[in-house]
Design an enzyme around this catalytic site. Structure first.
Site, PDB file in Angstrom:
ATOM      1  N   ARG A 125       6.236 -10.301  15.022  1.00 18.51           N
ATOM      2  CA  ARG A 125       5.411  -9.086  15.212  1.00 18.51           C
ATOM      3  C   ARG A 125       4.329  -9.319  16.256  1.00 18.51           C
ATOM      4  NH1 ARG A 125       3.636  -7.152   9.517  1.00 18.51           N
ATOM      5  NH2 ARG A 125       2.666  -5.456  10.707  1.00 18.51           N
ATOM      6  N   ASN A 181      -3.689  -1.282  10.699  1.00 22.16           N
ATOM      7  CA  ASN A 181      -2.742  -1.951  11.593  1.00 22.16           C
ATOM      8  C   ASN A 181      -3.256  -3.345  11.952  1.00 22.16           C
ATOM      9  OD1 ASN A 181      -1.341   0.451  11.525  1.00 22.16           O
ATOM     10  ND2 ASN A 181      -2.187   1.190  13.453  1.00 22.16           N
ATOM     11  N   HIS A 236      -6.901  -4.751   7.140  1.00 25.45           N
ATOM     12  CA  HIS A 236      -5.778  -5.566   6.657  1.00 25.45           C
ATOM     13  C   HIS A 236      -5.532  -6.769   7.548  1.00 25.45           C
ATOM     14  CE1 HIS A 236      -4.008  -2.003   4.196  1.00 25.45           C
ATOM     15  NE2 HIS A 236      -5.036  -2.572   3.597  1.00 25.45           N
ATOM     16  N   GLY A 291      -1.636   8.936  11.014  1.00 27.07           N
ATOM     17  CA  GLY A 291      -0.433   8.102  11.028  1.00 27.07           C
ATOM     18  C   GLY A 291      -0.349   7.127   9.888  1.00 27.07           C
ATOM     19  N   SER A 305       0.912   6.794   5.638  1.00 27.14           N
ATOM     20  CA  SER A 305       1.709   7.477   4.606  1.00 27.14           C
ATOM     21  C   SER A 305       0.968   7.614   3.281  1.00 27.14           C
ATOM     22  CB  SER A 305       3.014   6.704   4.377  1.00 27.14           C
ATOM     23  OG  SER A 305       2.705   5.401   3.862  1.00 27.14           O
TER      24      SER A 305
HETATM   25  C1  BV8 Z   1      -5.953  -4.574  -3.265  1.00 22.37           C
HETATM   26  C2  BV8 Z   1      -0.758  -6.146   6.084  1.00 22.37           C
HETATM   27  C3  BV8 Z   1      -7.616  -5.102  -4.882  1.00 22.37           C
HETATM   28  C4  BV8 Z   1       0.543  -6.805   6.051  1.00 22.37           C
HETATM   29  C5  BV8 Z   1      -0.602  -4.475   4.396  1.00 22.37           C
HETATM   30  C6  BV8 Z   1      -0.480   0.643  -8.177  1.00 22.37           C
HETATM   31  C7  BV8 Z   1      -1.246   1.739  -7.846  1.00 22.37           C
HETATM   32  C8  BV8 Z   1      -2.218   1.655  -6.854  1.00 22.37           C
HETATM   33  C9  BV8 Z   1      -2.420   0.457  -6.167  1.00 22.37           C
HETATM   34  C10 BV8 Z   1      -1.651  -0.614  -6.492  1.00 22.37           C
HETATM   35  C11 BV8 Z   1      -0.688  -0.534  -7.493  1.00 22.37           C
HETATM   36  N1  BV8 Z   1      -0.096  -1.738  -7.575  1.00 22.37           N
HETATM   37  C12 BV8 Z   1      -0.645  -2.582  -6.673  1.00 22.37           C
HETATM   38  C13 BV8 Z   1      -1.610  -1.921  -6.025  1.00 22.37           C
HETATM   39  C14 BV8 Z   1      -2.484  -2.421  -4.964  1.00 22.37           C
HETATM   40  C15 BV8 Z   1      -1.747  -2.531  -3.646  1.00 22.37           C
HETATM   41  C16 BV8 Z   1      -1.046  -1.245  -3.322  1.00 22.37           C
HETATM   42  O1  BV8 Z   1      -1.664  -0.270  -2.900  1.00 22.37           O
HETATM   43  N2  BV8 Z   1       0.282  -1.232  -3.511  1.00 22.37           N
HETATM   44  C17 BV8 Z   1       1.021  -0.023  -3.218  1.00 22.37           C
HETATM   45  C18 BV8 Z   1       2.325  -0.378  -2.520  1.00 22.37           C
HETATM   46  C19 BV8 Z   1       1.257   0.731  -4.512  1.00 22.37           C
HETATM   47  N3  BV8 Z   1      -2.781  -2.783  -2.662  1.00 22.37           N
HETATM   48  C20 BV8 Z   1      -3.189  -4.032  -2.428  1.00 22.37           C
HETATM   49  O2  BV8 Z   1      -2.676  -5.018  -2.912  1.00 22.37           O
HETATM   50  C21 BV8 Z   1      -4.384  -4.142  -1.503  1.00 22.37           C
HETATM   51  N4  BV8 Z   1      -5.371  -4.964  -2.142  1.00 22.37           N
HETATM   52  O3  BV8 Z   1      -5.687  -3.546  -3.859  1.00 22.37           O
HETATM   53  O4  BV8 Z   1      -6.886  -5.481  -3.713  1.00 22.37           O
HETATM   54  C22 BV8 Z   1      -8.964  -4.618  -4.486  1.00 22.37           C
HETATM   55  C23 BV8 Z   1      -9.096  -3.437  -3.751  1.00 22.37           C
HETATM   56  C24 BV8 Z   1     -10.358  -3.012  -3.392  1.00 22.37           C
HETATM   57  C25 BV8 Z   1     -11.470  -3.750  -3.738  1.00 22.37           C
HETATM   58  C26 BV8 Z   1     -11.314  -4.937  -4.469  1.00 22.37           C
HETATM   59  C27 BV8 Z   1     -10.048  -5.380  -4.847  1.00 22.37           C
HETATM   60  C28 BV8 Z   1      -4.011  -4.825  -0.201  1.00 22.37           C
HETATM   61  C29 BV8 Z   1      -3.008  -3.975   0.536  1.00 22.37           C
HETATM   62  C30 BV8 Z   1      -2.801  -4.552   1.934  1.00 22.37           C
HETATM   63  C31 BV8 Z   1      -1.356  -4.928   2.124  1.00 22.37           C
HETATM   64  N5  BV8 Z   1      -1.137  -5.275   3.523  1.00 22.37           N
HETATM   65  N6  BV8 Z   1      -0.518  -4.802   5.672  1.00 22.37           N
HETATM   66  C32 BV8 Z   1       1.308  -6.469   7.288  1.00 22.37           C
HETATM   67  O5  BV8 Z   1       0.915  -5.592   8.087  1.00 22.37           O
HETATM   68  O6  BV8 Z   1       2.338  -7.129   7.431  1.00 22.37           O
HETATM   69  S1  BV8 Z   1      -0.049  -2.954   3.933  1.00 22.37           S
HETATM   70  C33 BV8 Z   1       0.888  -2.231   5.184  1.00 22.37           C
HETATM   71  O7  BV8 Z   1       1.387  -0.977   4.689  1.00 22.37           O
HETATM   72  C34 BV8 Z   1       0.080  -1.791   6.372  1.00 22.37           C
HETATM   73  O8  BV8 Z   1      -0.983  -2.614   6.693  1.00 22.37           O
HETATM   74  C35 BV8 Z   1      -0.437  -0.457   5.971  1.00 22.37           C
HETATM   75  O9  BV8 Z   1      -1.722  -0.598   5.459  1.00 22.37           O
HETATM   76  C36 BV8 Z   1       0.349  -0.083   4.796  1.00 22.37           C
HETATM   77  C37 BV8 Z   1       0.738   1.333   4.829  1.00 22.37           C
HETATM   78  O10 BV8 Z   1       1.505   1.542   5.930  1.00 22.37           O
HETATM   79  P1  BV8 Z   1       1.185   2.770   6.913  1.00 22.37           P
HETATM   80  O11 BV8 Z   1       0.252   2.284   7.944  1.00 22.37           O
HETATM   81  O12 BV8 Z   1       0.773   3.987   6.161  1.00 22.37           O
HETATM   82  O13 BV8 Z   1       2.604   2.928   7.534  1.00 22.37           O
HETATM   83  P2  BV8 Z   1       3.855   3.672   6.903  1.00 22.37           P
HETATM   84  O14 BV8 Z   1       5.069   3.175   7.613  1.00 22.37           O
HETATM   85  O15 BV8 Z   1       3.800   3.616   5.407  1.00 22.37           O
HETATM   86  O16 BV8 Z   1       3.607   5.184   7.308  1.00 22.37           O
HETATM   87  C38 BV8 Z   1       3.612   5.542   8.664  1.00 22.37           C
HETATM   88  C39 BV8 Z   1       3.072   6.953   8.737  1.00 22.37           C
HETATM   89  O17 BV8 Z   1       2.979   7.330  10.117  1.00 22.37           O
HETATM   90  C40 BV8 Z   1       3.964   7.971   8.059  1.00 22.37           C
HETATM   91  O18 BV8 Z   1       3.164   8.862   7.309  1.00 22.37           O
HETATM   92  C41 BV8 Z   1       4.635   8.704   9.244  1.00 22.37           C
HETATM   93  O19 BV8 Z   1       4.878  10.072   8.936  1.00 22.37           O
HETATM   94  C42 BV8 Z   1       3.568   8.594  10.296  1.00 22.37           C
HETATM   95  N7  BV8 Z   1       4.067   8.622  11.681  1.00 22.37           N
HETATM   96  C43 BV8 Z   1       5.176   7.996  12.161  1.00 22.37           C
HETATM   97  N8  BV8 Z   1       5.278   8.254  13.490  1.00 22.37           N
HETATM   98  C44 BV8 Z   1       4.213   9.023  13.841  1.00 22.37           C
HETATM   99  C45 BV8 Z   1       3.441   9.263  12.693  1.00 22.37           C
HETATM  100  N9  BV8 Z   1       2.325  10.014  12.715  1.00 22.37           N
HETATM  101  C46 BV8 Z   1       1.967  10.539  13.893  1.00 22.37           C
HETATM  102  N10 BV8 Z   1       2.653  10.361  15.048  1.00 22.37           N
HETATM  103  C47 BV8 Z   1       3.774   9.606  15.054  1.00 22.37           C
HETATM  104  N11 BV8 Z   1       4.453   9.447  16.202  1.00 22.37           N
END
Ligand code: BV8
Length: 231
Positions: free
Chosen positions: A56, A89, A106, A172, A174
């Site tokens: 990446r 990002n 992140h 951008g 989800s």
């Molecule tokens: C934490 C780095 C505690 C890695 C990433 C159950 C319920 C709620 C939460 C949780 C749960 N179980 C576990 C959790 C917590 C968990 C979480 O949320 N899990 C989810 C899956 C349920 N979260 C964590 O673990 C976080 N830490 O909670 O710690 C805490 C919190 C606060 C305070 C104290 C303690 C840590 C999460 C970080 C993980 N790391 N990235 C890497 O990059 O390799 S996450 C990774 O996915 C990305 O970084 C990004 O953040 C994330 C989401 O991705 P998006 O950026 O949204 O991309 P995606 O593909 O999903 O969507 C793209 C969007 O763009 C779409 O909407 C599309 O329509 C749009 N799009 C596409 N093309 C275009 C466009 N829009 C406009 N124009 C275009 N051309």
């Protein structure tokens, strides 16, 4: 002179050729997130994880910022109030598009972290398992990325900025990953005007006051023009 907090996700870099996470051909379709974006995955197979981020980093280095990144840099430069770009990002396209004040909640492909002493340094293009930390010499370099289950960076600063925001925009993303997906609720609680800019409604789309649908390279420059004209 509104204070503005902007949350960006993979969609703002999609038109620069960087894959998003959740599209059919996205990054997570090709990898099991538990294997490449969790601390457990790194312990289980550090080489797989290091290779994932090396690929990446190399891909990101050849990508170019697009009109959306550049428009946000213009907003940051010309808006009288504060502008904070909080990005999920790990690429550096906001910076290469001219933005000065970017918060990588992140982490960043361009940074390496010592798992022993928490020293950070500019990541080489190719990291290897067991690279030595330049500060403590321990063989414990890792990508400076916030994995699932780890705490995002600078949360206090983000919550503080949201508490002063007049406008919150999510571009951008989800809305699947917390705590980032919860920022709109925080902004709405303090009375900020909220807008989602995306190709389609996100998982938290219903929580926004307004939505602007379309590709970021078209919608973001137009939105920035409207903000700067006080519309
Ligand atoms: C934490 C780095 C505690 C890695 C990433 C159950 C319920 C709620 C939460 C949780 C749960 N179980 C576990 C959790 C917590 C968990 C979480 O949320 N899990 C989810 C899956 C349920 N979260 C964590 O673990 C976080 N830490 O909670 O710690 C805490 C919190 C606060 C305070 C104290 C303690 C840590 C999460 C970080 C993980 N790391 N990235 C890497 O990059 O390799 S996450 C990774 O996915 C990305 O970084 C990004 O953040 C994330 C989401 O991705 P998006 O950026 O949204 O991309 P995606 O593909 O999903 O969507 C793209 C969007 O763009 C779409 O909407 C599309 O329509 C749009 N799009 C596409 N093309 C275009 C466009 N829009 C406009 N124009 C275009 N051309």
């Amino acid at each position: 002179m509104p204070n503005i907090v902007i949350l960006t996700g993979a969609g703002i870099s999609a038109e620069s050729g960087i894959e998003t996470f959740r599209a059919e051909t996205g990054l997570w379709a090709q990898h099991n997130v538990e294997d490449v974006a969790t601390p457990e995955g790194f312990v289980r197979d550090p080489q797989l994880v290091v290779n994932f981020y090396n690929a990446r980093r190399a891909h990101g280095a050849s990508a170019l910022p697009n009109a959306a990144h550049e428009a946000l840099a213009r907003l940051e430069a010309e808006n009288d109030g504060e502008v904070l770009i909080v990005t999920q990002n790990v690429d550096d396209l906001h910076e290469r598009g001219g933005a000065q004040n970017v918060l990588h909640m992140h982490g960043s492909l361009g940074s390496a972290l010592c798992a022993s002493c928490e020293h950070r340094w500019p990541a080489p293009m190719e990291m290897n398992v067991g690279d030595a930390c330049p500060a403590c010499s321990a063989p414990s370099a890792r990508p400076d990325i916030v994995w699932f289950g780890e705490i995002p960076y600078q949360m206090d600063r983000i919550i503080d900025a949201l508490g002063r925001a007049d406008i919150f925009a999510a571009i951008g993303t989800s809305g699947n990953v917390y705590p980032a997906a919860g920022f709109v609720a925080e902004a709405a609680r303090i009375g900020a005007q909220t807008v989602e800019i995306n190709l389609e409604p996100s998982a938290v789309g219903s929580q926004f006051d307004n939505a602007i649908m379309g590709p970021a390279t078209q919608t973001v420059p137009a939105w920035v023009d409207d903000i700067l004209k006080g519309r």
